[in-house]
Design a protein around this motif. Sequence first.
Motif, short mmCIF file in Angstrom:
data_model
loop_
_atom_site.label_atom_id
_atom_site.label_comp_id
_atom_site.label_asym_id
_atom_site.label_seq_id
_atom_site.Cartn_x
_atom_site.Cartn_y
_atom_site.Cartn_z
N THR A 1 0.80 -1.23 0.00
CA THR A 1 0.00 0.00 0.00
C THR A 1 0.83 1.28 0.00
O THR A 1 0.30 2.34 -0.31
CB THR A 1 -0.91 0.05 1.24
OG1 THR A 1 -0.10 0.13 2.42
CG2 THR A 1 -1.83 -1.14 1.31
N GLY B 1 1.82 -4.67 -12.40
CA GLY B 1 0.81 -3.68 -12.77
C GLY B 1 -0.56 -3.94 -12.19
O GLY B 1 -1.50 -3.23 -12.52
N ALA C 1 -3.46 -3.80 -9.52
CA ALA C 1 -3.87 -2.98 -8.37
C ALA C 1 -5.31 -3.36 -8.05
O ALA C 1 -6.16 -3.39 -8.92
CB ALA C 1 -3.76 -1.51 -8.70
N LYS D 1 -1.12 -2.86 -4.33
CA LYS D 1 -0.29 -2.98 -5.53
C LYS D 1 0.41 -4.32 -5.46
O LYS D 1 1.34 -4.50 -4.67
CB LYS D 1 0.71 -1.83 -5.59
CG LYS D 1 0.03 -0.48 -5.64
CD LYS D 1 1.05 0.63 -5.46
CE LYS D 1 0.37 1.90 -5.08
NZ LYS D 1 0.46 2.22 -3.66
N GLN D 2 -0.03 -5.26 -6.28
CA GLN D 2 0.44 -6.63 -6.19
C GLN D 2 1.59 -6.95 -7.14
O GLN D 2 2.02 -8.08 -7.22
CB GLN D 2 -0.72 -7.60 -6.46
CG GLN D 2 -1.86 -7.39 -5.49
CD GLN D 2 -3.16 -7.91 -6.01
OE1 GLN D 2 -3.45 -7.76 -7.20
NE2 GLN D 2 -3.94 -8.51 -5.15
#
Length: 159
Positions: free
Chosen positions: A75, A108, A110, A104-105
Amino acid sequence: MKQLPPRRRAAAHRPIKKRSSQSYEGLLDGLPIGVILLSPDGVISAMNAEGARLCGGPATGYLGASFPELWQRLTGLNSDATRQLIQQIHRDKLPRQPAQVILKQGRGLATPVEWTCMPASFDQHIGVSVSLKDTSREQELSHDRNRLASIADESPYPI
């Protein structure tokens, strides 16, 4: 009233054995929200499948990890502030109101989530439970509703 045969009647009155300390994990995996169980110092004790999906990895990979550090990576929120929040919830035994954040994994991806922290008791330990609700579908539906409403407003043939 139908009588059970003697052997079944005896089996029906046996005490239920205490389940293993990991029995809550099956229950957690059945929940539609992500659940992360933390020790009072913020170490991840358990995580269900949805929580792991939202965090971007396998649940077993996070066990024993620092939640404040993971939360900062996902985060951008300060890990010290998250650690203080966990300690405050554990000390005061009061839940934190839901808050919206974007996870935000990586690659790109989210995901918008609503997260809540609350005191919890598990495996005879007192700790903190973090729940994560994926709100991406709700946001898509809200966007579609607004788009359809604007089409109806602009139409020369209103409904």
